[in-house]
Design a protein around this motif. Sequence first.
Motif, PDB file in Angstrom:
ATOM      1  N   THR A  54       0.836  -1.202   0.000  1.00  0.00           N
ATOM      2  CA  THR A  54       0.000   0.000   0.000  1.00  0.00           C
ATOM      3  C   THR A  54       0.872   1.253   0.000  1.00  0.00           C
ATOM      4  OG1 THR A  54      -1.778  -1.118   1.199  1.00  0.00           O
ATOM      5  CG2 THR A  54      -1.791   1.289   1.216  1.00  0.00           C
ATOM      6  N   VAL A  55       0.593   2.156  -0.923  1.00  0.00           N
ATOM      7  CA  VAL A  55       1.331   3.420  -1.028  1.00  0.00           C
ATOM      8  C   VAL A  55       0.438   4.596  -0.618  1.00  0.00           C
ATOM      9  CG1 VAL A  55       2.514   5.002  -2.614  1.00  0.00           C
ATOM     10  CG2 VAL A  55       2.890   2.535  -2.782  1.00  0.00           C
ATOM     11  N   LEU A  79       0.156  11.988  -7.304  1.00  0.00           N
ATOM     12  CA  LEU A  79       0.457  10.616  -6.888  1.00  0.00           C
ATOM     13  C   LEU A  79       1.321   9.875  -7.897  1.00  0.00           C
ATOM     14  CD1 LEU A  79      -3.072   9.731  -5.535  1.00  0.00           C
ATOM     15  CD2 LEU A  79      -0.976   9.721  -4.176  1.00  0.00           C
ATOM     16  N   GLY A  80       1.458  10.427  -9.087  1.00  0.00           N
ATOM     17  CA  GLY A  80       2.250   9.778 -10.126  1.00  0.00           C
ATOM     18  C   GLY A  80       1.597   8.541 -10.696  1.00  0.00           C
ATOM     19  N   TYR A 140      -7.319   0.644  -0.208  1.00  0.00           N
ATOM     20  CA  TYR A 140      -5.863   0.605  -0.135  1.00  0.00           C
ATOM     21  C   TYR A 140      -5.308   0.435  -1.554  1.00  0.00           C
ATOM     22  CZ  TYR A 140      -7.015  -0.621   4.726  1.00  0.00           C
ATOM     23  OH  TYR A 140      -7.532  -0.641   5.994  1.00  0.00           O
ATOM     24  N   CYS A 141      -4.381   1.312  -1.948  1.00  0.00           N
ATOM     25  CA  CYS A 141      -3.884   1.298  -3.328  1.00  0.00           C
ATOM     26  C   CYS A 141      -2.363   1.195  -3.374  1.00  0.00           C
ATOM     27  CB  CYS A 141      -4.320   2.568  -4.052  1.00  0.00           C
ATOM     28  SG  CYS A 141      -6.102   2.853  -4.035  1.00  0.00           S
ATOM     29  N   ASP A 142      -1.862   0.564  -4.456  1.00  0.00           N
ATOM     30  CA  ASP A 142      -0.410   0.479  -4.639  1.00  0.00           C
ATOM     31  C   ASP A 142       0.091   1.680  -5.438  1.00  0.00           C
ATOM     32  OD1 ASP A 142      -1.033   0.045  -7.296  1.00  0.00           O
ATOM     33  OD2 ASP A 142      -0.478  -2.074  -7.295  1.00  0.00           O
ATOM     34  N   LYS A 143       1.350   1.679  -5.801  1.00  0.00           N
ATOM     35  CA  LYS A 143       1.966   2.834  -6.458  1.00  0.00           C
ATOM     36  C   LYS A 143       1.394   3.102  -7.845  1.00  0.00           C
ATOM     37  CE  LYS A 143       5.851   0.114  -8.268  1.00  0.00           C
ATOM     38  NZ  LYS A 143       5.470   0.230  -9.691  1.00  0.00           N
TER      39      LYS A 143
END
Length: 226
Positions: A54-55, A79-80, A140-143
């Motif tokens: 998670t990021v 957030l890119g 919850y999110c990743d990069k």
Amino acid sequence: MKRAVKALFIAVYIAVLIALFGFLGICFGSCIGRESSGDVSHVEIELENVPEGTVFVDILAKGNWEKQRRADVDNEHLLGIDRNCEIVKYDKDGYKSLMFNTEIFYEGDKIDTEKSHNHLCYGGNGMAIFKNLPYVKIAYCDKDGNILGITEEKKIMPVYLREVQYEFDADGEELSCRLITQHIYFQIWLLLLFMLILGVVILMRMPSSKNTEHIQSGELDNERKE
């Protein structure tokens, strides 16, 4: 004497009511001024047991989306992530992302999955948003903007006569919400209501001048009869 006491009470009572109404007017005026000047409240999120990888997290919300405007906030760039990633395009069972569909914006807080607890802060007028969109979840999110997990649903209760800050606690799949009062509008309204009720009760219990005169005349008649 009783007339003088009653007149004094009424004068003080009216003065207090005018002061309370004046204070409420100043409070509401300052609130409107903050909104027109772009001042915003914040949404706080406390995180525990976040999924590995998670990021960042986002708030998914459901409600009357037609009343909610999309602000010009480029959270994708901050957030890119790509505009076509999963969280940006998320639209399921009436739920959409707040960060990519409303004025909630990312303030740069980073998540460290090695820590047992993370604190995040998002900008935006949460008070207005959650009136239109009262059902929420945390994603919850990743990069890359892929969703790693979503919490349970939580309904936000409506708030009236006071300004609050929303604080969410996400613990894995569990979610809770706290409301923290930012101003004393609510307490002033309660005090005003108490003053009104107290004034009515006291005035009703006070004998009127006619009743006083009637009692006094009755006492004089009794004295004359004796």
